[in-house]
Design a protein around this motif. Sequence first.
Motif, PDB file in Angstrom:
ATOM      1  N   LEU A   1       3.671  13.963   4.237  1.00  0.00           N
ATOM      2  CA  LEU A   1       4.483  15.147   3.951  1.00  0.00           C
ATOM      3  C   LEU A   1       5.439  14.877   2.792  1.00  0.00           C
ATOM      4  CD1 LEU A   1       4.995  17.988   5.307  1.00  0.00           C
ATOM      5  CD2 LEU A   1       7.027  16.936   6.295  1.00  0.00           C
TER       6      LEU A   1
ATOM      7  N   ARG B   1       3.573  14.914  -0.413  1.00  0.00           N
ATOM      8  CA  ARG B   1       3.273  16.270  -0.869  1.00  0.00           C
ATOM      9  C   ARG B   1       4.504  16.922  -1.478  1.00  0.00           C
ATOM     10  NH1 ARG B   1      -0.769  20.236   1.661  1.00  0.00           N
ATOM     11  NH2 ARG B   1      -0.036  21.108  -0.294  1.00  0.00           N
TER      12      ARG B   1
ATOM     13  N   PHE C   1       8.696  21.766   1.846  1.00  0.00           N
ATOM     14  CA  PHE C   1       8.289  21.307   3.180  1.00  0.00           C
ATOM     15  C   PHE C   1       9.512  20.922   4.020  1.00  0.00           C
ATOM     16  CE2 PHE C   1       4.619  20.443   0.466  1.00  0.00           C
ATOM     17  CZ  PHE C   1       3.637  21.120   1.169  1.00  0.00           C
TER      18      PHE C   1
ATOM     19  N   LYS D   1       7.174  25.826   6.628  1.00  0.00           N
ATOM     20  CA  LYS D   1       6.000  25.325   5.927  1.00  0.00           C
ATOM     21  C   LYS D   1       5.765  23.859   6.290  1.00  0.00           C
ATOM     22  CE  LYS D   1       4.498  24.812   1.148  1.00  0.00           C
ATOM     23  NZ  LYS D   1       4.926  25.007  -0.233  1.00  0.00           N
TER      24      LYS D   1
ATOM     25  N   GLU E   1       2.516  22.198   8.102  1.00  0.00           N
ATOM     26  CA  GLU E   1       1.836  21.104   7.430  1.00  0.00           C
ATOM     27  C   GLU E   1       1.666  19.910   8.377  1.00  0.00           C
ATOM     28  OE1 GLU E   1       0.655  21.093   4.389  1.00  0.00           O
ATOM     29  OE2 GLU E   1       0.121  18.949   4.274  1.00  0.00           O
TER      30      GLU E   1
END
Length: 987
Positions: free
Chosen positions: A259, A262, A340, A355, A359
């Motif tokens: 995460l 990302r 995120f 979000k 995820e």
Amino acid sequence: MKWILKKIIGSKNERDIKKMRPLVEKINELDESYKSLSDEELQNKTIDFKNRIKNGASLAEIELEAFAVVKNAARRLCGTTVEVCGHDLLWEMIHFDVQLIGGMAIHNGMIAEMATGEGKTLVATLPVYLNALTEKGVHVVTTSDYHSQRDSEWMGHLYKWLGLSVGCLKNMMPPNERREMYLRDITYGTNSEFGFDYLRDNMAYDVEDMVQQKGHNFAIVDEIDSILIDEARTPLIISGPAPYSSTQYSELQPATSKLVKRQRKLCETLLNDAKKLLSQEDYEEASFKLYQVFEGMPKNKQLMNLVEDIEIRKLLEKTKLKMLADTHKEISRELRQELFFTIDEKGHDASLTEKGCTELNPHDPEMYVLPDMLSAMSELDANESLSPDELMNKRKEIQDDFAVRNERIHAVDQLIRAYTIFEKDVDYVVQDNQVVIVDEHTGRLMTGRRWGDGLHQAVEAKENVKIEKETQTLATVTIQNYFRMYEKLSGMTGTAETEADEFHQIYGLDVMVIPTNRPVRRVDLNDQVYKTQREKFRAVVNEIKSAHLRKQPVLVGTVAVETSEVLSKLLKRENIIHNVLNAKNHAREAEIVANAGQPGAVTIATNMAGRGTDIKLGNSVVYLDQEKLNSKEFSLASKVEGKSLQKMLIDNPCGLYVIASERHESRRIDRQLRGRSARQGDPGITRFYVSLEDNLMRLFGSDRISGVMEKLGIKEDEVLEHPMLNNSIEKAQRRVEQQNFMMRKRTLEYDDVMNAQRSEIYDFRSEVLKAENPRSLLMDSIRNCVSAHVIDIQKDNQSKNDFVTWLNSCFPLGISSNEIPFDSPSEDIEEFILKKIENAYLIKAKYEDENSLKNLEKHLILQSIDRHWQEYLRSMDSLRESIGLQAYGQRDPLVEYKREAYNLFMDLMQKIYDEIASSLFRSATSIEAMEEFFKSLSGMRKTTQQSSINPTSAGLNVNLSSADQSNQPQSSGPNRKARRNKKFKKR
Ligand code: ADP
Ligand code: MG
């Protein structure tokens, strides 16, 4: 106006000092008169003083004489040598007048602020000697084991000559030696040695194991700001493994790391977009993107580079402000939802967005969302179809679910923080497969200390090292509350003035600024402000180089280990020989410091704060006329050959040059660093280098500074230097100081709640430990327990039966409901039952060995206290966590906390008494004793028909191991002892 008044009447401090001058004269006169005494006569003064104190003299009455004796003894020792830390040291010190003043301030329970190198170690000998005469013990608290040893051996020379004994605590010293050290007149040690000894003493099961036998009479804390302010942020904790395990961190680590990756990618894209938009002059769109990166990755290197541009920096600052306004709430929410997770760098907090939740687990994003417990609860309450039992179960379900999720979310948040905020080699290092914290103030490795709240586990998961088990607090005290226990507390340091408020509010300590022995000849140059760190480092290296070439010693102060390594690399490139002093090579400290004042020496040190090490200048380092410099009348403003000294010191660099690569979070630490230069009237200069990219500037000062820079008309690639800038930087520091003070104060307010309870428990505990006759305490506890149960009895039969069942399950009384005078007042019921218990206990005691029984009785109470106290500490931990959530409501979390804590504490006491009651008859000093007692019970059973006593069902043998099962009571006929029971029973 204030300024004029000050000019006329002097500050309060100056007036106080003035008042002490006549006392100094007095001491010096006495010292003069003692010169004619023989050594023995002078040494006998110690005995004489002790006798006078025993006969009622106060310390104030003998203060001046005692100080004069110490000074006189110091004079006699001149020329002798003493072994200190393995080296012979020549004694050549006689107390200066200002040192006498410092000594009086300390004796009066104040903090003596005396600059580095003024000889605070020697100052302490005066109040230490005086107060040690009472034989109640004096503790001298230092910042490291090394200093304890050094100072106790060094000053021990003087104390021993005067007939006092000196002890020194060392890490890992066994308890018997510690005890011995505490029994001496004077004890040196670090704050953690003292504090942990206190905690351990309160976990002891034998008085012999307690080491702080003399209690807490008087403590003098060296580098007091370092200990009572910097170190006071983390409480002392003794912990053991927690009963529950936590595997969350390793389980969640892979997903979280993905995460974070990302998010990194996302932020890169956003940054590229922002750059493009900027070049197209679409500032609004660009500012949104920048804002997003700032929220998502505040420490992103590219972002930092980008905001080197002052226009872009201002754009971002403005956007941040705008987003806080109500009008932009929605936009800012939307922008954040594209990430995120978001990070609040100042508050050191991370939180997942929707979000991010999706995820992490696309199938069940709710896994990472906290359920709304309050509305779920009120929904339940409104549901009338539920029975009370069902309601209870449902409530519990909701709470459990909440707790599980809360823990999981917390673990993810901590992992995110570990990845994005905590930097390896800055905040921590990895050594021998362990994550070791680097102290942000001293740069030292804090081996053994762990971040709380799961953060340490998160960093361990990130670094792929073994994740240590969560531990549980067994005992804890804050540094503040430990030191507040002393009857008298005082201290010394080079820098207390900026924190005078806190010392006063928290410890009731006032600061007295003691003048230096010789005028200060240090020149503090203006800060050099650069826009970027790169430019700043270049300038620092150039400055070091030129000082090095003209053979002036340089001490370079840095804030982080990483910075010192960067600078070291840059210096290597320039072929400048230098030493690096930081957490990693702390063992060579003494050697490095000894060389740091030599001509041309370059020493990089990560934060010299609180080190208490003194850098002495080499012989040829002072180029100006030494004699003139040393003369008393010579001040910074005076002239040499028509030039002011200040100008000459800058033109003709001499003395130690302190260069700091950054301003610290607090002004005090800056002052500490500056204080390394120009000690004892030496010349010296100091200068700080600052860049707008420094953490302090980024987080707390940027808009103001950029404002000032604008006013001054700064252009690209220029260095700025102006007193106005120093001021605004100090304003930023003040804000950080204030914030840190509030945090410490808050921590303390919470600890205060527990502190009252801790002292109550510890007092109870030590009473038990020291008791000659523990049985009376035991019976008191039983009385408390019974009394609480008696109060609970209602009129109905059910409640009476419950009471009887409880009674018989705890005590082998074999009592039935109709024997108890339920209609009498509760005191009478209590008395009746207590008598019965006491009598039963007397019988039990007969089978036991008297001495072992005493120990058993103590053990029984102590164990109950400890077990429940530790459980209580755990509940208090979670209480604090959950109370944080309530801050959103209308209530003051502290008030809530206090109320809950009070309830928990009442519960705690009841649980302790209950446990004591139920183990009273379940433990024995030997199997035989237990067996005999059981036999006697079964005898009792035969004779008392109504008896419901059944030792086995009452769990009487729970404390015996399974191997002892064969020793269960047998219904054999009454033996001799049991017959006596019969008699007793009839009575
Ligand atoms: P501080 O703790 O105040 O920084 P120290 O106690 O480490 O200072 O002392 C610094 C140096 O000053 C030591 O080398 C000590 O020998 C010297 N010193 C202190 N007091 C005297 C004195 N009265 N006369 C001569 N030297 C002294
Ligand atoms: Mg010192």
